[in-house]
Scaffold this active site. Structure first.
Site, PDB file in Angstrom:
ATOM      1  N   PHE A 183       0.954  -1.254  -0.076  1.00  9.72           N
ATOM      2  CA  PHE A 183       0.009  -0.074   0.053  1.00  9.72           C
ATOM      3  C   PHE A 183       0.769   1.317   0.047  1.00  9.72           C
ATOM      4  O   PHE A 183       1.805   1.467  -0.832  1.00  9.72           O
ATOM      5  CB  PHE A 183      -1.117  -0.114   1.238  1.00  9.72           C
ATOM      6  CG  PHE A 183      -2.215  -0.811   0.910  1.00  9.72           C
ATOM      7  CD1 PHE A 183      -3.115  -0.865  -0.171  1.00  9.72           C
ATOM      8  CD2 PHE A 183      -2.489  -1.912   1.788  1.00  9.72           C
ATOM      9  CE1 PHE A 183      -3.998  -1.766  -0.404  1.00  9.72           C
ATOM     10  CE2 PHE A 183      -3.570  -2.980   1.421  1.00  9.72           C
ATOM     11  CZ  PHE A 183      -4.262  -2.866   0.686  1.00  9.72           C
ATOM     12  N   SER A 184       0.616   2.080   0.783  1.00  8.26           N
ATOM     13  CA  SER A 184       1.258   3.515   0.907  1.00  8.26           C
ATOM     14  C   SER A 184       2.949   3.719   1.154  1.00  8.26           C
ATOM     15  O   SER A 184       3.467   4.492   0.973  1.00  8.26           O
ATOM     16  CB  SER A 184       0.584   4.464   1.852  1.00  8.26           C
ATOM     17  OG  SER A 184      -0.602   4.788   1.143  1.00  8.26           O
ATOM     18  N   ILE A 185       3.408   2.371   1.798  1.00  6.38           N
ATOM     19  CA  ILE A 185       4.831   2.481   1.650  1.00  6.38           C
ATOM     20  C   ILE A 185       5.337   2.824   0.287  1.00  6.38           C
ATOM     21  O   ILE A 185       6.510   3.277   0.020  1.00  6.38           O
ATOM     22  CB  ILE A 185       5.249   0.939   2.158  1.00  6.38           C
ATOM     23  CG1 ILE A 185       5.209   1.035   3.740  1.00  6.38           C
ATOM     24  CG2 ILE A 185       6.638   0.761   1.858  1.00  6.38           C
ATOM     25  CD1 ILE A 185       5.508  -0.470   4.210  1.00  6.38           C
TER      26      ILE A 185
END
Length: 436
Positions: A154-156
């Site tokens: 995801f937002s990593i």
């Protein structure tokens, strides 16, 4: 004319879309969660017969529901279009071991109650945990995944995009004070038409992008459809790819006034990086990072219908390879005998952004933080910084403790605020444990 992508969407398909995007909903209040051991994949048995039994099938209709989401987070390439990030032909770089059994290491949780590292992992639906100290694996646990299996981060992903952009700034190929349209003129009529690149990198640009999952007129829905994160309903009339969607978003507020977390900024920054480098994100990642770090496994990134990478949420990688990336950052940009990022790029990133502007985001669970180059900076005594994704994806670097932690999870609650106070306690406990 105002874009209304839902004018032809039936109520039945809208309900399906709402269910499918459950994996990215930040819950407003504590839900009733299933016992963590009841939703382990070996017990659920999804997709393990030929063909899968109807009640064990994971597909577009249910991949965002829980607990099917647990399987989807490890098998994104079976459910949507992806592009490979090659590790190259070199042998994997070594991660020496100095194992410590920290399962019973006790600490006080965010409510002041005694817990242990093993209980913390179980109660936060951890799939994998890797802890490095001075470059050595000191603690490694896999509850719900194989070590060689990539997991959706995801937002990593945003933090990889931000670091690539920061390196291009350092190299003089991107001017952070230039308007976005200097590199992507196609966005002239959008919110980014008069926005600076730095305001994109630090998410202080003003754009109308609402993420209200109970309101189908908010911008999150056409983003999810355009990015191919969830299938678009029949007769959907909105944008069919990320770039076309970005062009529809308008300015709301004053650029530079405050930090507001918006995934679309990462997609715009990714567009700038691709335009300047002349490379697809997957190829740039392979050349600049994956092949240099000596990763064990290929990674991959989710793409939309025309091959645009999801540079805000689409990266999939293994826990150990993410740990190698974190160790490179801890070492100031060097790893495996190679300079991967300039030391000045890492130093600039970890200094953080404007802490006063960060307060505009309204994230009390991240009090004292700032956001810079798409990284979260804690501004604590240990100089810690981290990358984070929904449902419990974390890469945490603590320079003072010489520690890197990777936590991959399948938590039923998407929003970081639900578990972050406990996670901060766990970071401190791990830092204390590895120092002894």
């Amino acid at each position: 004319m105002t874009l209304n992508p839902f004018r032809l969407v039936s109520r039945r398909h809208l309900v399906s879309a709402l269910a499918a995007c459950a994996c990215v909903v930040a819950h407003a209040q504590a839900p009733q969660l299933p016992p963590p051991d009841s939703v382990l994949l070996d017990k659920l048995g999804y997709m393990n017969t030929f063909p899968p039994a109807p009640d064990k099938l994971v597909d577009d209709a249910n991949r965002g529901r829980y607990p099917q989401m647990s399987w989807a987070l490890q098998n994104a390439r079976q459910l949507t279009s992806t592009r490979n990030i090659r590790r190259g032909n070199q042998p994997p770089s070594e991660l020496p071991r100095w194992d410590k059994n920290l399962d019973d290491w006790a600490f006080a949780d965010d409510k002041g109650q005694r817990t242990t590292l093993a209980e913390w992992q179980r109660n936060t639906y951890t799939d994998a945990l890797v802890v490095l100290h001075r470059g050595r694996i000191v603690y490694e646990r896999y509850r719900n995944i194989k070590p060689e299996t990539p997991h959706l981060l995801f937002s990593i992903t945003k933090s990889f995009t931000g670091l690539l952009a920061a390196q291009l700034v350092h190299d003089g190929k991107i001017d952070p004070n230039a308007l976005v349209t200097q590199y992507v003129p196609e966005l002239a009529g959008s919110a980014w038409g008069d926005m600076k690149v730095r305001e994109v990198m630090d998410m202080t640009g003003a754009v109308r992008f609402r993420e209200v999952y109970t309101d189908p007129t908010t911008e999150i829905f056409p983003y999810l459809f355009a990015s191919n994160m969830i299938p678009s309903p029949p007769n959907y009339a909105g944008p069919k790819n990320i770039y076309d969607f970005l062009k529809t978003l308008k300015k709301e507020g004053e650029h530079g006034a405050g930090f507001v977390y918006r995934t679309v900024h990462s997609e715009v920054l990714g567009w700038v990086v691709s335009r300047v480098s002349g490379q697809h994100f997957a190829d740039l990642m392979s050349e600049r990072i994956w092949s240099k770090l000596g990763m064990e496994e290929d990674a991959y990134v989710m793409v939309d219908a025309v091959g645009t990478p999801l540079q805000g949420a689409g990266l999939n990688a293994t826990a150990r390879d993410l740990a190698r990336f974190g160790e490179m950052l801890r070492r100031g940009g060097e790893f495996n005998g190679q300079r991967v990022f300039d030391k000045a790029v890492i130093a600039d990133t970890v200094k953080g952004g404007d802490r006063e502007k960060f307060k505009a985001a309204g994230m009390p669970f991240r009090a004292g933080y700032s956001y810079h180059n798409q990284w979260w900076v804690l501004h604590n005594a240990d100089g810690a910084f981290e990358a984070s994704g929904v449902n419990g994806q974390m890469l945490h670097i603590n320079p003072a403790a010489e520690m890197v932690v990777v936590k991959l999870s399948s938590h039923p609650v998407a929003g970081a605020g639900y578990t972050h106070p406990l996670t901060l306690k766990a970071w401190a406990a791990l830092a204390e444990a590895v120092r002894r």
